[in-house]
Design an enzyme around this catalytic site. Structure first.
Site, PDB file in Angstrom:
ATOM      1  N   GLU A  48       5.243  19.560 -18.159  1.00  0.00           N
ATOM      2  CA  GLU A  48       5.347  18.248 -18.807  1.00  0.00           C
ATOM      3  C   GLU A  48       5.018  17.117 -17.841  1.00  0.00           C
ATOM      4  O   GLU A  48       4.414  16.129 -18.221  1.00  0.00           O
ATOM      5  CB  GLU A  48       6.745  18.053 -19.424  1.00  0.00           C
ATOM      6  CG  GLU A  48       7.005  18.920 -20.643  1.00  0.00           C
ATOM      7  CD  GLU A  48       6.046  18.643 -21.809  1.00  0.00           C
ATOM      8  OE1 GLU A  48       5.441  17.566 -21.860  1.00  0.00           O
ATOM      9  OE2 GLU A  48       5.895  19.536 -22.663  1.00  0.00           O
ATOM     10  N   TYR A 131      10.767  10.807 -22.566  1.00  0.00           N
ATOM     11  CA  TYR A 131       9.885  11.825 -23.157  1.00  0.00           C
ATOM     12  C   TYR A 131      10.129  13.187 -22.500  1.00  0.00           C
ATOM     13  O   TYR A 131      10.348  14.201 -23.181  1.00  0.00           O
ATOM     14  CB  TYR A 131       8.397  11.430 -23.016  1.00  0.00           C
ATOM     15  CG  TYR A 131       7.514  12.597 -23.322  1.00  0.00           C
ATOM     16  CD1 TYR A 131       7.277  12.978 -24.643  1.00  0.00           C
ATOM     17  CD2 TYR A 131       6.991  13.392 -22.302  1.00  0.00           C
ATOM     18  CE1 TYR A 131       6.525  14.113 -24.929  1.00  0.00           C
ATOM     19  CE2 TYR A 131       6.244  14.518 -22.573  1.00  0.00           C
ATOM     20  CZ  TYR A 131       6.009  14.866 -23.891  1.00  0.00           C
ATOM     21  OH  TYR A 131       5.288  15.994 -24.175  1.00  0.00           O
ATOM     22  N   ASP A 149       5.900  10.508 -26.994  1.00  0.00           N
ATOM     23  CA  ASP A 149       4.914   9.884 -26.121  1.00  0.00           C
ATOM     24  C   ASP A 149       3.861   9.198 -27.000  1.00  0.00           C
ATOM     25  O   ASP A 149       4.040   9.090 -28.221  1.00  0.00           O
ATOM     26  CB  ASP A 149       4.289  10.921 -25.172  1.00  0.00           C
ATOM     27  CG  ASP A 149       3.484  11.975 -25.916  1.00  0.00           C
ATOM     28  OD1 ASP A 149       3.473  11.950 -27.176  1.00  0.00           O
ATOM     29  OD2 ASP A 149       2.848  12.810 -25.260  1.00  0.00           O
TER      30      ASP A 149
END
Ligand code: SF4
Length: 362
Positions: A48, A131, A149
């Site tokens: 991520e 996020y 996001d």
């Protein structure tokens, strides 16, 4: 947008059927990506962070290499920062790598080497914003936290027809509140990943493929024929251009002058060839500037290919020259001469990798 507004926005929205359509599609169509092999929170976290501002295809080889070099949280915590930056070389936004390592060290020291599974603890780690918190918690631990996001805002602005400016920081909170209302409590991982995947494959920024869309019947923008007009996004500020002269300086032993950037700010601790800011020094006085800063006299040779590098907020235009060190002794603790074959051992940002290539490929 108040809670009442969100509730009325979702009044007619069939959450159960939307969740089923999205999750079934995701589980059938999802791409086979290396970080989807298991739910290891460390790997989810690394992926991520790498995926922020970076395309999936670019991330895949970096992720594989990174996990091979630092297979566990403990390996990353113990690694030398320069090795971490080297593994990140070319991926950009290097503070992501430094923050990741700082945060991983905190997990080792404060959380007994286990990535925490509650929002307050995850979001307190360095470099982990809302996020990433939602992505780690939902994908690795099945916690129904929103992971919103830009992609997810685009998709949801169309599905729910939300006409708020997604360039504004405050807008994300509205989308998070909506996701809290519609997320599948039974399968938040596939729900969040489904929204992301839909944004990547179907509900793309330009020309969304509505006819192939698994949630078309839930989409208000499609129903009203305004999907191409959403999301609302105000224009980013104009990019600032900064110009430099950069010198590839070789000494009489065929070593090259490189220096480490400061340990904070843009591209912190990465390596580069000397850069002279042309707003402060014109090309005729650049050799004097080099002499003052590095304590050496140089003679300038051929002009090489110029380099342009675009960051999110500014652009570097770099004119590159070959040069020879004629005399003097190097000053400055962060600069050193190194042989050609060691240039690739040091982490360079993309712009200076391109400069480096001009001598390596010669
Ligand atoms: S119908 Fe079109 S606009 Fe709506 S979510 Fe699907 S792809 Fe996006």
């Amino acid at each position: 947008m108040k809670n009442n507004d969100i509730e009325s926005l979702l009044q007619e929205f069939d959450r159960t059927s939307f969740q089923a359509d999205l999750i079934n599609w995701f589980e059938k169509e999802k791409r086979d990506l290396p970080w989807r092999q298991d739910q290891d929170p460390y790997k989810v976290w690394v992926s991520e962070i790498m995926l922020q501002q970076t395309k999936v295809d670019t991330v895949i080889p970096y992720f594989n290499n990174f996990i091979e070099k630092f297979p566990t949280l403990a390996d990353l915590a113990e690694a030398d920062e320069q090795d971490v930056l080297k593994a990140w070389e070319g991926l950009g936004y290097y503070s992501r790598a430094r923050n990741l390592q700082t945060a991983v060290r905190e997990v080792v020291s404060s959380y007994d080497s286990k990535v925490p599974d509650v929002p307050e603890e995850v979001s307190g780690l360095k470099g982990v914003g809302p996020y990433t918190t939602g992505a780690i918690l939902s994908i690795a631990y099945g916690v129904p936290e929103p992971a919103v996001d830009g992609n997810v805002m685009r998709v949801l602005s169309r599905i729910l027809q939300i006409e708020k400016d997604i360039a504004k920081q405050s807008t994300r909170k509205i989308f998070e509140a909506c996701v809290r209302q519609i997320i599948s409590k039974a399968n938040p991982s596939s729900f969040n990943q489904g929204l992301m995947e839909l944004g990547a494959l179907i509900c793309t920024p330009k020309s969304p493929s509505c006819l192939l869309c698994p949630v078309q019947e839930h989409c208000k923008a499609f129903e009203n024929g305004i999907q191409e007009q959403l999301p609302v996004k105000s224009k980013a500020k104009k990019q600032k251009h900064v110009q430099y002269f950069s010198y590839i300086i070789k000494d009489k032993y065929d070593n090259y002058l490189v220096e480490q950037r400061p340990d904070s700010g843009l591209l912190a601790n990465l390596w580069q060839f000397p850069m002279v800011p042309s707003a402060e020094v014109d090309v005729e006085h650049a050799t004097q500037w080099i002499s003052q800063v590095y304590g050496i006299e140089i003679s300038v040779g051929t002009k090489l290919k110029s380099i342009k590098h675009v960051f999110s907020h500014l652009t570097w235009d770099i004119q590159v020259f070959e040069a020879t060190c004629e005399s003097g002794s190097l000053t400055g603790a962060r600069a050193q001469f190194i042989p050609l074959n060691q240039l690739t051992d040091y982490p360079f940002p993309v712009s200076h990798q391109k400069i480096r290539e001009q001598i390596i490929l010669k």
